[in-house]
Scaffold this active site. Structure first.
Site, PDB file in Angstrom:
ATOM      1  N   ARG A  55       0.837  -1.197   0.000  1.00  0.00           N
ATOM      2  CA  ARG A  55       0.000   0.000   0.000  1.00  0.00           C
ATOM      3  C   ARG A  55       0.870   1.243   0.000  1.00  0.00           C
ATOM      4  O   ARG A  55       2.076   1.159   0.198  1.00  0.00           O
ATOM      5  CB  ARG A  55      -0.979  -0.014   1.189  1.00  0.00           C
ATOM      6  N   GLY A  56       0.198   2.402  -0.159  1.00  0.00           N
ATOM      7  CA  GLY A  56       0.936   3.650  -0.340  1.00  0.00           C
ATOM      8  C   GLY A  56       1.051   3.873  -1.842  1.00  0.00           C
ATOM      9  O   GLY A  56       1.394   2.931  -2.586  1.00  0.00           O
ATOM     10  N   ALA A  57       0.766   5.103  -2.286  1.00  0.00           N
ATOM     11  CA  ALA A  57       0.617   5.356  -3.725  1.00  0.00           C
ATOM     12  C   ALA A  57       1.821   4.925  -4.576  1.00  0.00           C
ATOM     13  O   ALA A  57       1.660   4.147  -5.527  1.00  0.00           O
ATOM     14  CB  ALA A  57       0.284   6.833  -3.933  1.00  0.00           C
ATOM     15  N   ARG A  98      -7.121  -0.845  -7.086  1.00  0.00           N
ATOM     16  CA  ARG A  98      -7.509   0.281  -6.209  1.00  0.00           C
ATOM     17  C   ARG A  98      -7.706   1.516  -7.089  1.00  0.00           C
ATOM     18  O   ARG A  98      -6.926   1.737  -8.020  1.00  0.00           O
ATOM     19  CB  ARG A  98      -6.445   0.556  -5.135  1.00  0.00           C
ATOM     20  N   GLN A 205      -2.876   3.002   9.707  1.00  0.00           N
ATOM     21  CA  GLN A 205      -1.563   3.028   9.040  1.00  0.00           C
ATOM     22  C   GLN A 205      -0.557   3.849   9.850  1.00  0.00           C
ATOM     23  O   GLN A 205       0.638   3.593   9.797  1.00  0.00           O
ATOM     24  CB  GLN A 205      -1.694   3.625   7.622  1.00  0.00           C
ATOM     25  N   ASP A 246      -2.209  10.808  -2.791  1.00  0.00           N
ATOM     26  CA  ASP A 246      -2.561   9.689  -3.674  1.00  0.00           C
ATOM     27  C   ASP A 246      -2.870  10.161  -5.093  1.00  0.00           C
ATOM     28  O   ASP A 246      -2.682   9.407  -6.048  1.00  0.00           O
ATOM     29  CB  ASP A 246      -3.742   8.911  -3.104  1.00  0.00           C
ATOM     30  N   ASN A 256      -5.846  12.334  -0.425  1.00  0.00           N
ATOM     31  CA  ASN A 256      -4.964  11.578   0.467  1.00  0.00           C
ATOM     32  C   ASN A 256      -5.852  10.875   1.495  1.00  0.00           C
ATOM     33  O   ASN A 256      -7.080  11.033   1.502  1.00  0.00           O
ATOM     34  CB  ASN A 256      -3.943  12.515   1.136  1.00  0.00           C
ATOM     35  N   LYS A 257      -5.218  10.108   2.359  1.00  0.00           N
ATOM     36  CA  LYS A 257      -5.945   9.298   3.356  1.00  0.00           C
ATOM     37  C   LYS A 257      -7.024  10.107   4.076  1.00  0.00           C
ATOM     38  O   LYS A 257      -6.804  11.255   4.442  1.00  0.00           O
ATOM     39  CB  LYS A 257      -4.931   8.733   4.352  1.00  0.00           C
TER      40      LYS A 257
HETATM   41  O1  MRU Z   1      -4.869   3.269   1.909  1.00  0.00           O
HETATM   42  P1  MRU Z   1      -3.391   3.511   1.896  1.00  0.00           P
HETATM   43  O2  MRU Z   1      -2.714   3.044   3.129  1.00  0.00           O
HETATM   44  O3  MRU Z   1      -2.745   2.989   0.629  1.00  0.00           O
HETATM   45  O4  MRU Z   1      -3.261   5.096   1.852  1.00  0.00           O
HETATM   46  C1  MRU Z   1      -1.988   5.671   1.722  1.00  0.00           C
HETATM   47  C2  MRU Z   1      -1.980   7.137   1.839  1.00  0.00           C
HETATM   48  O5  MRU Z   1      -2.986   7.782   1.920  1.00  0.00           O
HETATM   49  C3  MRU Z   1      -0.632   7.806   1.778  1.00  0.00           C
HETATM   50  O6  MRU Z   1      -0.667   9.015   2.490  1.00  0.00           O
HETATM   51  C4  MRU Z   1      -0.304   8.130   0.312  1.00  0.00           C
HETATM   52  O7  MRU Z   1      -0.432   7.001  -0.484  1.00  0.00           O
HETATM   53  C5  MRU Z   1       1.054   8.672   0.168  1.00  0.00           C
HETATM   54  S1  MRU Z   1       2.269   7.399   0.324  1.00  0.00           S
HETATM   55  C6  MRU Z   1       3.790   8.043   0.032  1.00  0.00           C
END
Ligand code: MRU
Length: 356
Positions: A55-57, A98, A205, A246, A256-257
């Site tokens: 996970r993470g963009a 996703r 997270q 994201d 973002n999250k």
């Molecule tokens: O649902 P996730 O855990 O994939 O969400 C991740 C985020 O929102 C991060 O802040 C974003 O991807 C930036 S990661 C460098």
């Protein structure tokens, strides 16, 4: 082991290409267990992304890029057109894992577009080109993230107390992270007092992953509930906020999250600078503003239970958006691999995408 003072070859890597398969740390087991899983086909990559093992963009973009190659390598020798048709099918499939992080479709598009420049090549050669491009995306992300951290130092006040949300570190990228890289470099430079880590409901997270990374790196932090953030700001305990992204629309509106938007509003109310750290691969040049961003909705159970315990009556109706959109006017600046980008974002973000 801490990454401090190590070279890029020794840093912790959440994603590694191992000759003929992808090895990832399964983030769903963290922080209690460090379990690695080997992904050998696109179905496994899709599942790992969908279920947040990866996970993470930027990390999901990298994984998807290798996933496309893993599918391609099984395809028979054929004409370019039939091979390409299958690749497009795989691309479409992986893109459904996703919806919000643009890095996923960006990475897949990059490989597919590279293929289009090599129509004259044999299928075997095309497969090699796909793997090479996936590795380039992977290596490039590490360089971009390191640069984001270095370039971000100009906005760090002395003895900074930085609040961050979700996880943006080694786990979420090829290495160093985005917002996390800025924090990591500030610590290396002796400029960091502490990090406030939002737990980041509902999947934690922040509590599970960012604290795990900060501990590994021996960076001082305190974990807070998401709802404590405003209170800390009111008490002057936060100097700046840095988050990841994201998907960033051309005008700077940022997905973002979930919880990021609330932080940005609170930051404005308390006159605290609010920064978004991201590489160029997080910018969606096809979107003029944030209204066109698809927000992922996740399962009810993520909110109605905690571990294995039910915390809401059965049949509770739930709305569980995984991301929100922070409008550009709440963002002080973007921290990117090319430096700090101030408003006017519409105009200034273009320099990131034109030359790459
Ligand atoms: O649902 P996730 O855990 O994939 O969400 C991740 C985020 O929102 C991060 O802040 C974003 O991807 C930036 S990661 C460098």
């Amino acid at each position: 082991m801490s990454n401090q003072q190590n070279s890029d070859t020794e840093i912790f890597r959440a994603i590694e290409w191992k000759d003929d398969y992808l090895r990832v740390i399964d983030q769903t087991f963290l922080p209690s267990r460090e379990i690695y899983t080997n992904l050998t086909n696109p179905g496994q990559v899709w599942e790992a992304i969908r279920n947040l093992k990866v996970r993470g963009a930027p990390a999901i973009g990298i994984a998807a890029a290798y996933g496309l190659y893993l599918g391609a390598r099984e395809l028979p020798d054929s004409s370019f057109d039939s091979f390409f048709l299958e690749i497009e099918r795989l691309q479409e499939y992986l893109a459904t894992s996703r919806p919000t992080a643009v890095n996923l479709e960006w990475a897949l598009n990059r490989i597919v577009n590279t293929l289009l420049g090599h129509k004259d090549k044999e299928i075997d050669e095309l497969k090699k080109i796909m793997l090479k491009t996936a590795k380039t995306i992977h290596d490039e992300d590490l360089r971009l993230c390191k640069s984001i951290g270095e370039k971000g130092q100009q906005i760090i006040p002395k003895k900074a107390k930085i609040l961050t949300h979700c996880n943006t570190g080694f786990l979420a990228t090829a290495g160093y992270g985005t917002a996390f890289s800025v924090i990591w470099h500030a610590h290396q430079n002796g400029n960091l007092e502490k990090v406030w880590v939002d737990e980041t409901r509902p999947l934690f997270q922040g509590a599970r992953l960012t604290t795990w990374e900060l501990q590994k790196e021996e960076i001082p932090f305190q974990l807070i509930t998401d709802s404590a953030a405003g209170f800390l700001m009111q008490q002057d305990k936060v100097d700046i906020i840095i988050v990841g992204a994201d998907r960033i629309a051309s005008n700077g509106d940022t997905a973002n999250k979930i919880g990021t938007y609330s932080l940005a509003v609170l930051a404005k109310a308390h006159e605290i600078p609010f920064f978004v750290a991201a590489p160029y691969s997080s910018i969606d040049t096809g979107l003029s503003d944030g209204s066109g961003i698809t927000i992922e909705e996740r399962k009810d159970i993520e909110i109605t239970s905690f571990g294995n315990k039910e915390i809401a009556p059965s049949k509770t109706d739930v709305y569980n958006p995984a991301f929100d959109i922070t409008p550009n006017h709440l963002i002080t600046a973007f921290i990117t691999e090319k430096g700090v980008i101030d408003p006017d974002f519409e105009k200034n973000l273009k320099q990131l995408t034109i030359t790459e």
